[in-house]
Motif scaffolding. Structure first.
Motif, PDB file in Angstrom:
ATOM      1  N   UNK A  94      12.096 -16.506  73.498  1.00 43.64           N
ATOM      2  CA  UNK A  94      10.968 -16.383  72.565  1.00 43.64           C
ATOM      3  C   UNK A  94       9.606 -16.618  73.225  1.00 43.64           C
ATOM      4  N   UNK A  95       9.536 -16.566  74.557  1.00 49.70           N
ATOM      5  CA  UNK A  95       8.251 -16.763  75.216  1.00 49.70           C
ATOM      6  C   UNK A  95       7.342 -15.574  74.950  1.00 49.70           C
ATOM      7  N   UNK A  96       6.018 -15.797  74.806  1.00 50.02           N
ATOM      8  CA  UNK A  96       5.101 -14.692  74.550  1.00 50.02           C
ATOM      9  C   UNK A  96       4.939 -13.806  75.777  1.00 50.02           C
ATOM     10  N   UNK A  97       4.703 -12.521  75.553  1.00 48.11           N
ATOM     11  CA  UNK A  97       4.486 -11.587  76.655  1.00 48.11           C
ATOM     12  C   UNK A  97       2.989 -11.481  76.922  1.00 48.11           C
ATOM     13  N   UNK A  98       2.575 -11.780  78.137  1.00 49.13           N
ATOM     14  CA  UNK A  98       1.175 -11.681  78.521  1.00 49.13           C
ATOM     15  C   UNK A  98       1.077 -10.917  79.830  1.00 49.13           C
ATOM     16  N   UNK A  99      -0.134 -10.566  80.232  1.00 50.16           N
ATOM     17  CA  UNK A  99      -0.342  -9.819  81.464  1.00 50.16           C
ATOM     18  C   UNK A  99       0.060 -10.633  82.683  1.00 50.16           C
ATOM     19  N   UNK A 100      -0.116 -11.926  82.622  1.00 51.46           N
ATOM     20  CA  UNK A 100       0.127 -12.766  83.789  1.00 51.46           C
ATOM     21  C   UNK A 100       1.478 -13.458  83.770  1.00 51.46           C
ATOM     22  N   UNK A 101       2.312 -13.082  82.810  1.00 48.70           N
ATOM     23  CA  UNK A 101       3.589 -13.763  82.691  1.00 48.70           C
ATOM     24  C   UNK A 101       4.712 -12.750  82.542  1.00 48.70           C
ATOM     25  N   UNK A 102       5.716 -12.855  83.392  1.00 48.83           N
ATOM     26  CA  UNK A 102       6.897 -12.007  83.270  1.00 48.83           C
ATOM     27  C   UNK A 102       7.899 -12.735  82.394  1.00 48.83           C
ATOM     28  N   UNK A 103       8.298 -12.081  81.344  1.00 43.13           N
ATOM     29  CA  UNK A 103       9.190 -12.684  80.358  1.00 43.13           C
ATOM     30  C   UNK A 103      10.547 -13.022  80.975  1.00 43.13           C
ATOM     31  N   UNK A 104      11.132 -14.139  80.543  1.00 44.80           N
ATOM     32  CA  UNK A 104      12.413 -14.570  81.103  1.00 44.80           C
ATOM     33  C   UNK A 104      13.515 -13.538  80.935  1.00 44.80           C
ATOM     34  N   UNK A 160       9.023  -6.481  79.634  1.00 49.93           N
ATOM     35  CA  UNK A 160       9.042  -7.885  80.031  1.00 49.93           C
ATOM     36  C   UNK A 160       7.879  -8.314  80.894  1.00 49.93           C
ATOM     37  N   UNK A 161       7.010  -7.376  81.291  1.00 47.72           N
ATOM     38  CA  UNK A 161       5.807  -7.763  82.011  1.00 47.72           C
ATOM     39  C   UNK A 161       5.687  -7.260  83.441  1.00 47.72           C
ATOM     40  N   UNK A 162       6.690  -6.537  83.940  1.00 48.53           N
ATOM     41  CA  UNK A 162       6.607  -6.004  85.300  1.00 48.53           C
ATOM     42  C   UNK A 162       5.744  -4.741  85.331  1.00 48.53           C
ATOM     43  N   UNK A 164       4.890  -0.947  86.868  1.00 45.70           N
ATOM     44  CA  UNK A 164       5.796   0.190  87.053  1.00 45.70           C
ATOM     45  C   UNK A 164       6.442   0.183  88.440  1.00 45.70           C
ATOM     46  N   UNK A 165       5.629   0.063  89.503  1.00 39.42           N
ATOM     47  CA  UNK A 165       6.171   0.121  90.866  1.00 39.42           C
ATOM     48  C   UNK A 165       7.147  -1.023  91.133  1.00 39.42           C
ATOM     49  N   UNK A 166       6.797  -2.226  90.664  1.00 32.17           N
ATOM     50  CA  UNK A 166       7.676  -3.371  90.894  1.00 32.17           C
ATOM     51  C   UNK A 166       8.969  -3.227  90.094  1.00 32.17           C
ATOM     52  N   UNK A 167       8.871  -2.696  88.887  1.00 31.34           N
ATOM     53  CA  UNK A 167      10.065  -2.496  88.063  1.00 31.34           C
ATOM     54  C   UNK A 167      11.021  -1.511  88.734  1.00 31.34           C
ATOM     55  N   UNK A 168      10.469  -0.419  89.283  1.00 30.17           N
ATOM     56  CA  UNK A 168      11.302   0.559  89.979  1.00 30.17           C
ATOM     57  C   UNK A 168      11.954  -0.051  91.218  1.00 30.17           C
ATOM     58  N   UNK A 169      11.163  -0.820  91.977  1.00 30.49           N
ATOM     59  CA  UNK A 169      11.675  -1.432  93.199  1.00 30.49           C
ATOM     60  C   UNK A 169      12.791  -2.435  92.899  1.00 30.49           C
ATOM     61  N   UNK A 170      12.579  -3.304  91.907  1.00 31.33           N
ATOM     62  CA  UNK A 170      13.583  -4.315  91.570  1.00 31.33           C
ATOM     63  C   UNK A 170      14.836  -3.676  90.975  1.00 31.33           C
ATOM     64  N   UNK A 171      14.646  -2.622  90.191  1.00 33.17           N
ATOM     65  CA  UNK A 171      15.793  -1.909  89.633  1.00 33.17           C
ATOM     66  C   UNK A 171      16.650  -1.311  90.751  1.00 33.17           C
ATOM     67  N   UNK A 172      15.983  -0.740  91.754  1.00 34.97           N
ATOM     68  CA  UNK A 172      16.710  -0.173  92.893  1.00 34.97           C
ATOM     69  C   UNK A 172      17.392  -1.271  93.704  1.00 34.97           C
TER      70      UNK A 172
END
Length: 249
Positions: A94-104, A160-162, A164-172
């Motif tokens: 239930x943590x809030x989603x913000x620009x500087x925080x990646x949701x758990x 969750x706050x990532x 685009x580029x980081x989300x693609x990289x971590x997914x890979x």
């Protein structure tokens, strides 16, 4: 050596599916949803088709082993998948989603993806140990269910706050865990006799769980008759593709 090459190449192809999420950035949400639900029904048919047309018949024919024990291994695969999904469940964060925080839940999704892809690697390698056609059928089944899953995972990471580029990289990066699954199976196969006797039914149980617990319930959310009929046809098509592969054996 051929088993190593087939397995590594297959997992490499599956890993590339992790970039499929990028294709959704230019597609409207509603159109994407309509398209994906038919892919979900197709992949559910392909997974179950692989289980009952390739994996279980092959392992039963390969080993002179009590069928009841083989199905116990299948149940163990289903139970393991259920336990794993319970452990990595992120829905109650239930943590809030913000620009500087990646949701758990985004981090938990990555861990879940890591273990899921590791099991995919185990499954593909174990199938190739049975024979090449079974390995190819299983690779296709994995690819079919990975496409909607990876697109969904990409959306979860963005939500969750990532970036685009980081989300693609971590997914890979998590997709590469399938290579560890291959290494574990192929190395242990030289040390443990009849390893596939356990691993193939275990993998079949995993596929049954994914199809019946994750994919088919999504299909029941659609109540319109026309779309429901198309889902039934694409489900049958998924089974048909697995059956068609029998002619290449």
């Amino acid at each position: 050596m051929n088993i190593w090459l087939y397995s590594i190449f297959s997992v490499f192809l599956v890993s590339l599916i992790s970039f499929s999420g990028a294709l959704t950035l230019s597609i409207k949400k509603e159109k994407l949803k309509d398209f994906l639900i038919y892919f979900v029904s197709f992949s559910a048919g392909a997974l179950l088709g692989d289980v009952f047309i390739h994996l279980l018949p092959e392992v039963i024919d390969e080993y002179n082993h009590p069928i009841s024990l083989i199905f116990i291994y299948v149940l163990f695969g289903i139970l393991s998948s259920f336990i794993l999904e319970k452990i990595i469940c992120w829905r109650h964060c239930h943590l809030p989603i913000t620009k500087n925080h990646v949701h758990n839940f985004a981090w938990m999704n990555l861990w879940g993806d890591f273990f899921h892809n590791f099991i995919d690697g185990l499954t593909i390698a174990a199938s190739f140990l049975l024979n090449i056609p079974a390995g190819i059928a299983t690779t296709l089944a994995v690819v079919f269910h990975e496409i909607p899953q990876e697109i969904g995972d990409f959306g979860v990471l963005l939500h969750g706050g990532f970036k685009v580029k980081k989300a693609l990289f971590l997914n890979f990066l998590t997709a590469l865990s399938a290579f560890f699954g291959i290494i574990v199976v192929l190395l242990l196969n030289n040390k443990i006799e009849h390893l596939t006797l356990f691993l193939v039914p275990f993998a079949a149980g995993n596929f049954i769980y994914i199809a019946s617990s994750d994919l088919i319930p999504e299909l029941h959310k659609e109540t319109k008759m026309k779309k429901g009929l198309i889902q039934i046809m694409t489900f049958i098509l998924g089974v048909g593709v697995m059956y068609g592969l029998l002619f290449f054996e």
